[in-house]
Design an enzyme around this catalytic site. Structure first.
Site, PDB file in Angstrom:
ATOM      1  N   CYS A 181      59.046 -14.318  56.231  1.00  0.00           N
ATOM      2  CA  CYS A 181      59.932 -13.836  56.603  1.00  0.00           C
ATOM      3  C   CYS A 181      60.029 -13.877  58.409  1.00  0.00           C
ATOM      4  O   CYS A 181      58.689 -13.534  58.741  1.00  0.00           O
ATOM      5  CB  CYS A 181      60.231 -12.569  56.211  1.00  0.00           C
ATOM      6  SG  CYS A 181      61.920 -10.839  56.949  1.00  0.00           S
ATOM      7  N   CYS A 212      61.409 -11.377  60.282  1.00  0.00           N
ATOM      8  CA  CYS A 212      61.504  -9.505  60.759  1.00  0.00           C
ATOM      9  C   CYS A 212      60.131  -9.085  61.332  1.00  0.00           C
ATOM     10  O   CYS A 212      60.453  -9.034  62.614  1.00  0.00           O
ATOM     11  CB  CYS A 212      61.824  -8.348  59.947  1.00  0.00           C
ATOM     12  SG  CYS A 212      60.881  -8.258  58.877  1.00  0.00           S
ATOM     13  N   LYS A 251      64.640  -7.377  45.708  1.00  0.00           N
ATOM     14  CA  LYS A 251      64.046  -6.875  46.900  1.00  0.00           C
ATOM     15  C   LYS A 251      65.356  -5.622  47.387  1.00  0.00           C
ATOM     16  O   LYS A 251      65.762  -5.957  47.755  1.00  0.00           O
ATOM     17  CB  LYS A 251      63.675  -7.389  47.924  1.00  0.00           C
ATOM     18  CG  LYS A 251      63.116  -6.772  49.133  1.00  0.00           C
ATOM     19  CD  LYS A 251      62.621  -7.483  49.839  1.00  0.00           C
ATOM     20  CE  LYS A 251      61.964  -6.578  51.461  1.00  0.00           C
ATOM     21  NZ  LYS A 251      61.248  -7.576  52.349  1.00  0.00           N
ATOM     22  N   GLU A 257      69.974 -11.407  41.103  1.00  0.00           N
ATOM     23  CA  GLU A 257      68.861 -12.223  41.881  1.00  0.00           C
ATOM     24  C   GLU A 257      67.525 -13.057  41.269  1.00  0.00           C
ATOM     25  O   GLU A 257      67.920 -14.126  41.987  1.00  0.00           O
ATOM     26  CB  GLU A 257      68.848 -11.422  42.993  1.00  0.00           C
ATOM     27  CG  GLU A 257      69.626 -10.523  43.742  1.00  0.00           C
ATOM     28  CD  GLU A 257      69.824 -11.338  45.095  1.00  0.00           C
ATOM     29  OE1 GLU A 257      69.029 -12.182  44.834  1.00  0.00           O
ATOM     30  OE2 GLU A 257      71.095 -10.543  45.735  1.00  0.00           O
ATOM     31  N   LYS A 300      60.789  -4.619  43.919  1.00  0.00           N
ATOM     32  CA  LYS A 300      60.061  -4.382  45.180  1.00  0.00           C
ATOM     33  C   LYS A 300      60.934  -3.294  45.388  1.00  0.00           C
ATOM     34  O   LYS A 300      62.559  -3.895  45.414  1.00  0.00           O
ATOM     35  CB  LYS A 300      60.019  -5.042  46.415  1.00  0.00           C
ATOM     36  CG  LYS A 300      59.617  -4.499  47.590  1.00  0.00           C
ATOM     37  CD  LYS A 300      59.558  -5.837  48.511  1.00  0.00           C
ATOM     38  CE  LYS A 300      59.071  -4.835  50.027  1.00  0.00           C
ATOM     39  NZ  LYS A 300      59.076  -6.139  50.806  1.00  0.00           N
ATOM     40  N   TYR A 312      47.866  -1.800  48.558  1.00  0.00           N
ATOM     41  CA  TYR A 312      47.409  -0.904  49.225  1.00  0.00           C
ATOM     42  C   TYR A 312      45.868  -0.227  48.963  1.00  0.00           C
ATOM     43  O   TYR A 312      45.237  -0.404  49.621  1.00  0.00           O
ATOM     44  CB  TYR A 312      47.956  -0.059  50.604  1.00  0.00           C
ATOM     45  CG  TYR A 312      49.766  -1.108  51.154  1.00  0.00           C
ATOM     46  CD1 TYR A 312      49.146  -1.939  51.988  1.00  0.00           C
ATOM     47  CD2 TYR A 312      50.659  -0.516  50.793  1.00  0.00           C
ATOM     48  CE1 TYR A 312      49.580  -2.702  52.423  1.00  0.00           C
ATOM     49  CE2 TYR A 312      51.756  -1.961  51.409  1.00  0.00           C
ATOM     50  CZ  TYR A 312      51.244  -2.731  52.014  1.00  0.00           C
ATOM     51  OH  TYR A 312      52.367  -3.683  52.658  1.00  0.00           O
TER      52      TYR A 312
HETATM   53  C1  PBG Z   1      59.642  -8.092  55.407  1.00  0.00           C
HETATM   54  C2  PBG Z   1      58.242  -7.249  54.550  1.00  0.00           C
HETATM   55  C3  PBG Z   1      59.052  -6.031  53.861  1.00  0.00           C
HETATM   56  C4  PBG Z   1      57.950  -5.607  53.462  1.00  0.00           C
HETATM   57  C5  PBG Z   1      57.362  -6.649  53.083  1.00  0.00           C
HETATM   58  N1  PBG Z   1      57.361  -8.048  53.629  1.00  0.00           N
HETATM   59  C6  PBG Z   1      60.115  -4.875  55.054  1.00  0.00           C
HETATM   60  C7  PBG Z   1      61.059  -4.518  55.237  1.00  0.00           C
HETATM   61  O1  PBG Z   1      62.252  -5.214  54.001  1.00  0.00           O
HETATM   62  O2  PBG Z   1      61.773  -4.394  55.904  1.00  0.00           O
HETATM   63  C8  PBG Z   1      57.831  -3.970  52.939  1.00  0.00           C
HETATM   64  C9  PBG Z   1      56.458  -3.670  52.152  1.00  0.00           C
HETATM   65  C10 PBG Z   1      56.102  -1.868  52.033  1.00  0.00           C
HETATM   66  O3  PBG Z   1      56.678  -1.378  53.012  1.00  0.00           O
HETATM   67  O4  PBG Z   1      54.814  -2.516  51.694  1.00  0.00           O
HETATM   68  N2  PBG Z   1      60.678  -8.511  54.886  1.00  0.00           N
END
Ligand code: PBG
Length: 345
Positions: free
Chosen positions: A118, A120, A220, A258, A273, A339
């Site tokens: 990803c 971001c 997601k 999806e 997720k 975690y």
């Molecule tokens: C990246 C990503 C995110 C998470 C995992 N990969 C955050 C988002 O989409 O903003 C979130 C994982 C977590 O909150 O533990 N796209």
């Protein structure tokens, strides 16, 4: 009268009749990797989770292996000044995560290394894909030529939101190939771009990585439970939110569509997720695709809810995690990203 108490008379009896049991092999442990050496630094507002430099991650992993956890998920965390509009640091030749994968696989060849795909955490704007330029209504330089120019408003009116889905795909594919070259066993696209699994599969196959598997973050949701993660990955969007590409939490059918699309595109494993707040989706996904490995991500905010309540003495931390994570498995998850994994066993 039907007598149920006989199955519950003592711990041994309850254990004998338990339908669901957590095992270390169910778990994937996330690692946030940073540049530098000798760094193992607590992350603010994310209790018990750390930033690791590669050398320190190498020191931490044996602790996981010892208790039987054999899968990790890597996120790269870079400095603000290294970020740009196209997330170049995500896929340059010797990028941080590629170096981490290489060293980890060299030292622990049997460990399953999964890398998050990803942008971001690498883009200056903090979005998972390339946004359309708002001000001029023109495309920024990453857009491939010959594609129609759209303003932000125009993009929105065409149902595309702020994000230029299609020109993001090649960047995600590039990142996945780099991680595969470094030795990743599984790549896990989490950007929620349409067609990302197909683009990555095609790129991997054409570069000779047919055996590298794809764990698709298929379902997601746009969730408020990602807060602590965004602090850890420094990946909050600088404008807008992720609702134009992540799933609206009012929907279940869309999540299943999806997942179906990702399987058709070549996903080896699928994901739901968050997890705790989406047990219904986990259950439906497992029922519909019983033979696909289903992963559930117990996300940072869900994790912190329990940690924060426990800190205030409102509940027993370990028991609460055991109950929630068992529920996620009971709902149908085969693998759980958590975690808390290391503390469970
Ligand atoms: C990246 C990503 C995110 C998470 C995992 N990969 C955050 C988002 O989409 O903003 C979130 C994982 C977590 O909150 O533990 N796209």
């Amino acid at each position: 009268m039907k007598r149920f108490h006989k199955y519950r008379i003592d711990q041994a009896t309850r254990d004998k009749y338990a339908e669901t049991d957590l095992s270390p092999h169910d778990f994937i442990c996330p690692y946030f990797i940073v540049e530098g050496e000798k760094i193992k630094k607590k992350i603010k507002n994310f209790d018990g989770v750390y930033h690791f430099s590669i050398d320190q991650a190498l020191k931490d992993i044996p602790g996981l292996l010892k208790i039987g956890i054999n899968k990790i998920l890597l996120f790269g965390v870079i400095a603000e000044k290294q970020k740009d509009e196209v997330g170049s640091f995500a896929y340059y030749k010797d990028n941080l995560v590629s170096r981490a994968i290489k060293e980890i696989k060299k030292k622990f060849p049997k460990l399953t290394v999964i890398s998050d795909i990803c942008l971001c955490g690498y883009t200056s704007h903090g979005h998972c894909g390339m946004p359309f330029d708002s001000a001029q209504g023109t495309r920024l330089p990453w857009a491939s030529s010959g594609v129609e120019t759209l303003s932000r408003a125009g993009a929105r009116s065409q149902g595309q939101g702020l994000i230029d889905n299609d020109s993001t795909l090649q960047l995600l594919a590039k990142m996945a190939v780099k991680h595969a070259q470094a030795g990743a066993d599984i790549v896990a696209p989490s950007a929620m771009m349409d067609g990302q699994v197909a683009a990555i599969r095609k790129a991997l196959d054409s570069q000779g990585f047919k055996k590298v598997k794809i764990l698709a973050y298929s379902a997601k949701y746009a969730s408020s439970f990602y807060g602590p993660f965004r602090e850890a990955a420094k990946s909050s969007p600088s404008f807008g939110d992720r609702k134009t590409y992540q799933i609206d939490y009012r929907n279940a059918k869309q999540a299943l569509k999806e997942i179906e699309a990702d399987i058709k595109e070549g996903a080896d494993m699928i994901m739901v997720k968050p997890a705790h707040t989406y047990l219904d989706i986990i259950a439906q996904a497992k029922q519909k695709y019983p033979n696909k490995i289903l992963t559930a991500y117990h996300v940072s905010g869900e994790y912190m809810l329990i940690r924060a309540a426990a800190k205030q003495g409102r509940l027993d931390e370990k028991q609460a995690f055991q109950e929630v994570l068992t529920s996620i498995k009971r709902a149908g998850a085969d693998w759980i990203i958590s975690y808390y994994a290391k503390k469970l066993f």
